[in-house]
Write a protein that holds these residues in place. Structure first.
Motif, PDB file in Angstrom:
ATOM      1  N   LYS A  63       0.881  -1.257  -0.138  1.00 39.34           N
ATOM      2  CA  LYS A  63      -0.009  -0.048   0.032  1.00 39.34           C
ATOM      3  C   LYS A  63       0.859   1.228   0.003  1.00 39.34           C
ATOM      4  CE  LYS A  63      -4.007  -2.174   0.866  1.00 39.34           C
ATOM      5  NZ  LYS A  63      -4.427  -3.069  -0.115  1.00 39.34           N
ATOM      6  N   ALA A  64       0.398   2.259  -0.499  1.00 37.50           N
ATOM      7  CA  ALA A  64       1.170   3.729  -0.663  1.00 37.50           C
ATOM      8  C   ALA A  64       1.528   4.059   0.808  1.00 37.50           C
ATOM      9  CB  ALA A  64       0.174   4.608  -1.437  1.00 37.50           C
ATOM     10  N   ASP A  65       0.661   3.811   1.915  1.00 37.32           N
ATOM     11  CA  ASP A  65       0.843   4.459   3.095  1.00 37.32           C
ATOM     12  C   ASP A  65       1.792   3.183   4.075  1.00 37.32           C
ATOM     13  OD1 ASP A  65      -1.298   2.484   3.412  1.00 37.32           O
ATOM     14  OD2 ASP A  65      -2.403   3.380   4.929  1.00 37.32           O
ATOM     15  N   ALA A  66       2.242   2.202   3.428  1.00 36.14           N
ATOM     16  CA  ALA A  66       3.278   1.399   4.105  1.00 36.14           C
ATOM     17  C   ALA A  66       4.118   2.006   4.841  1.00 36.14           C
ATOM     18  CB  ALA A  66       3.744   0.354   3.163  1.00 36.14           C
ATOM     19  N   GLU A  67       4.681   1.309   5.848  1.00 36.99           N
ATOM     20  CA  GLU A  67       5.784   1.637   6.589  1.00 36.99           C
ATOM     21  C   GLU A  67       7.387   0.993   6.371  1.00 36.99           C
ATOM     22  OE1 GLU A  67       4.508   2.018  10.652  1.00 36.99           O
ATOM     23  OE2 GLU A  67       3.936   4.110  10.191  1.00 36.99           O
ATOM     24  N   LEU A  68       8.346   1.493   6.289  1.00 38.06           N
ATOM     25  CA  LEU A  68       9.395   0.810   6.422  1.00 38.06           C
ATOM     26  C   LEU A  68       9.994   0.652   7.707  1.00 38.06           C
ATOM     27  CD1 LEU A  68      11.342   0.110   4.162  1.00 38.06           C
ATOM     28  CD2 LEU A  68      12.651   2.293   4.244  1.00 38.06           C
ATOM     29  N   TRP A  69      10.235  -0.494   8.211  1.00 39.13           N
ATOM     30  CA  TRP A  69      10.665  -0.967   9.578  1.00 39.13           C
ATOM     31  C   TRP A  69      12.073  -1.119   9.541  1.00 39.13           C
ATOM     32  CZ3 TRP A  69       8.022  -0.878  14.122  1.00 39.13           C
ATOM     33  CH2 TRP A  69       6.597  -0.455  14.125  1.00 39.13           C
ATOM     34  N   ILE A  70      12.877  -0.525  10.495  1.00 47.85           N
ATOM     35  CA  ILE A  70      14.143  -0.631  10.735  1.00 47.85           C
ATOM     36  C   ILE A  70      14.447  -1.563  12.136  1.00 47.85           C
ATOM     37  CG2 ILE A  70      16.512   0.121  11.163  1.00 47.85           C
ATOM     38  CD1 ILE A  70      14.987   2.590   9.372  1.00 47.85           C
ATOM     39  N   THR A  71      15.077  -2.491  12.294  1.00 50.00           N
ATOM     40  CA  THR A  71      15.050  -3.316  13.455  1.00 50.00           C
ATOM     41  C   THR A  71      16.886  -3.516  13.585  1.00 50.00           C
ATOM     42  OG1 THR A  71      13.129  -4.539  12.963  1.00 50.00           O
ATOM     43  CG2 THR A  71      14.833  -5.530  14.561  1.00 50.00           C
ATOM     44  N   LEU A  72      17.180  -3.099  14.853  1.00 52.76           N
ATOM     45  CA  LEU A  72      18.671  -3.202  15.276  1.00 52.76           C
ATOM     46  C   LEU A  72      18.734  -4.289  16.246  1.00 52.76           C
ATOM     47  CD1 LEU A  72      19.638   0.600  15.255  1.00 52.76           C
ATOM     48  CD2 LEU A  72      19.959  -1.258  13.598  1.00 52.76           C
ATOM     49  N   GLY A 102      21.788  -8.950  23.055  1.00 52.66           N
ATOM     50  CA  GLY A 102      20.342  -9.623  22.877  1.00 52.66           C
ATOM     51  C   GLY A 102      18.948  -8.649  22.712  1.00 52.66           C
ATOM     52  N   SER A 103      19.507  -7.095  23.030  1.00 52.67           N
ATOM     53  CA  SER A 103      18.223  -6.105  22.918  1.00 52.67           C
ATOM     54  C   SER A 103      17.857  -6.098  21.520  1.00 52.67           C
ATOM     55  CB  SER A 103      18.475  -5.149  23.462  1.00 52.67           C
ATOM     56  OG  SER A 103      19.915  -4.484  22.877  1.00 52.67           O
ATOM     57  N   MET A 104      16.721  -5.753  21.283  1.00 50.16           N
ATOM     58  CA  MET A 104      16.299  -5.581  20.052  1.00 50.16           C
ATOM     59  C   MET A 104      15.370  -4.143  19.831  1.00 50.16           C
ATOM     60  SD  MET A 104      13.884  -8.013  17.514  1.00 50.16           S
ATOM     61  CE  MET A 104      12.408  -7.584  18.256  1.00 50.16           C
ATOM     62  N   HIS A 105      15.530  -3.434  19.144  1.00 55.14           N
ATOM     63  CA  HIS A 105      14.960  -2.042  19.024  1.00 55.14           C
ATOM     64  C   HIS A 105      14.305  -1.788  17.489  1.00 55.14           C
ATOM     65  CE1 HIS A 105      16.282  -0.890  22.870  1.00 55.14           C
ATOM     66  NE2 HIS A 105      17.669  -1.342  22.510  1.00 55.14           N
ATOM     67  N   GLN A 106      13.124  -1.392  17.485  1.00 50.07           N
ATOM     68  CA  GLN A 106      12.624  -1.192  16.366  1.00 50.07           C
ATOM     69  C   GLN A 106      12.027   0.387  16.057  1.00 50.07           C
ATOM     70  OE1 GLN A 106       9.599  -4.085  16.304  1.00 50.07           O
ATOM     71  NE2 GLN A 106      10.722  -5.401  14.976  1.00 50.07           N
ATOM     72  N   ALA A 107      12.097   0.831  14.918  1.00 49.91           N
ATOM     73  CA  ALA A 107      11.486   2.027  14.510  1.00 49.91           C
ATOM     74  C   ALA A 107      10.848   2.091  12.858  1.00 49.91           C
ATOM     75  CB  ALA A 107      12.614   3.079  14.540  1.00 49.91           C
ATOM     76  N   SER A 108      10.096   2.919  12.585  1.00 55.07           N
ATOM     77  CA  SER A 108       9.638   2.873  11.156  1.00 55.07           C
ATOM     78  C   SER A 108       9.370   4.314  10.869  1.00 55.07           C
ATOM     79  CB  SER A 108       7.868   2.318  11.479  1.00 55.07           C
ATOM     80  OG  SER A 108       7.186   3.381  12.182  1.00 55.07           O
ATOM     81  N   ILE A 109       9.387   4.242   9.488  1.00 56.43           N
ATOM     82  CA  ILE A 109       9.283   5.657   8.867  1.00 56.43           C
ATOM     83  C   ILE A 109       8.043   5.386   7.753  1.00 56.43           C
ATOM     84  CG2 ILE A 109      11.390   6.717   9.515  1.00 56.43           C
ATOM     85  CD1 ILE A 109      12.585   5.956   6.860  1.00 56.43           C
ATOM     86  N   PRO A 110       7.463   6.263   7.347  1.00 54.44           N
ATOM     87  CA  PRO A 110       6.729   6.156   6.109  1.00 54.44           C
ATOM     88  C   PRO A 110       7.454   5.960   4.927  1.00 54.44           C
ATOM     89  CG  PRO A 110       6.083   8.149   7.325  1.00 54.44           C
ATOM     90  CD  PRO A 110       7.306   7.862   7.773  1.00 54.44           C
ATOM     91  N   LEU A 111       6.820   4.885   4.037  1.00 51.27           N
ATOM     92  CA  LEU A 111       7.632   4.759   2.794  1.00 51.27           C
ATOM     93  C   LEU A 111       7.470   5.881   1.957  1.00 51.27           C
ATOM     94  CD1 LEU A 111       8.757   2.630   1.205  1.00 51.27           C
ATOM     95  CD2 LEU A 111       6.423   2.045   0.229  1.00 51.27           C
ATOM     96  N   SER A 112       6.417   6.939   2.008  1.00 53.88           N
ATOM     97  CA  SER A 112       6.592   7.937   1.268  1.00 53.88           C
ATOM     98  C   SER A 112       7.806   9.043   1.674  1.00 53.88           C
ATOM     99  CB  SER A 112       5.146   8.650   1.395  1.00 53.88           C
ATOM    100  OG  SER A 112       4.939   9.076   2.894  1.00 53.88           O
TER     101      SER A 112
END
Length: 179
Positions: free
Chosen positions: A139-148, A153-163
């Protein structure tokens, strides 16, 4: 002293070659020169002399860490045979988090778990690359997710709009939806 007599070339092709061979050879030298600016621009891009990519997305804060994200090319996704359409992104970790981050992942849509975190970035922490598959039904309103993932062992996530991450991809998706 004898005079050497040279006979004129017999065929029309032979006459053409003898008359124009110098000019054709010069053309063979000049045509590649026309492609040199693109070659040097690509070489500069891949070496990192002109930044992470053609389009800088900016700094993305992922938990306590951050990374600089860029599109390799400011264009629509490229077809890659049976794998579908792919889009390349580059990233660089912040100086403080280089020793703390184990892996960096990229995905369209929220990952369900670390096993489905997406494509992994490869390369040095100063210039990592990933080629992301773009699903057909994105979808055009999808998000790009970044996982570090950290070494602890910790895991952090963030997202930015694909637009925001790739306007060219959103325009490409809108064009494909109109077909």
């Amino acid at each position: 002293m004898s005079k050497a007599v040279t006979a004129p070339p017999a065929s029309a092709l032979s006459r053409f070659w003898h008359k124009w061979r110098f000019h054709i050879n010069i053309l063979l030298l000049l045509v590649p020169l026309g492609f040199m600016p693109k070659y040097f621009a690509d070489a500069s891009l891949f070496r990192g002399d002109s930044g992470l990519g053609e389009r800088d997305i900016g700094t993305v804060q992922v938990g306590p860490w951050s990374l600089q994200l860029a599109e390799l090319r400011n264009e629509a996704p490229r077809p890659d045979g049976p794998a579908g359409h792919m889009k390349s992104f580059n990233a660089a970790l912040c100086q403080a988090c280089i020793d703390e981050v184990k892996a960096t992942y990229l995905r369209i849509g929220k990952p369900r778990s670390l096993r489905a975190a997406g494509v992994i970035f490869f390369g040095t922490p100063y210039r990592m690359g990933a080629t992301l598959p773009i699903p057909e039904r994105t979808k055009a309103d999808a998000e790009l997710w970044i996982t570090l993932e950290g070494w602890d062992g910790s895991m952090h996530q963030a997202s930015i709009p694909l637009s925001q991450a790739s306007p060219a991809t959103v325009a490409w998706l809108a064009q494909r939806g109109a077909k």
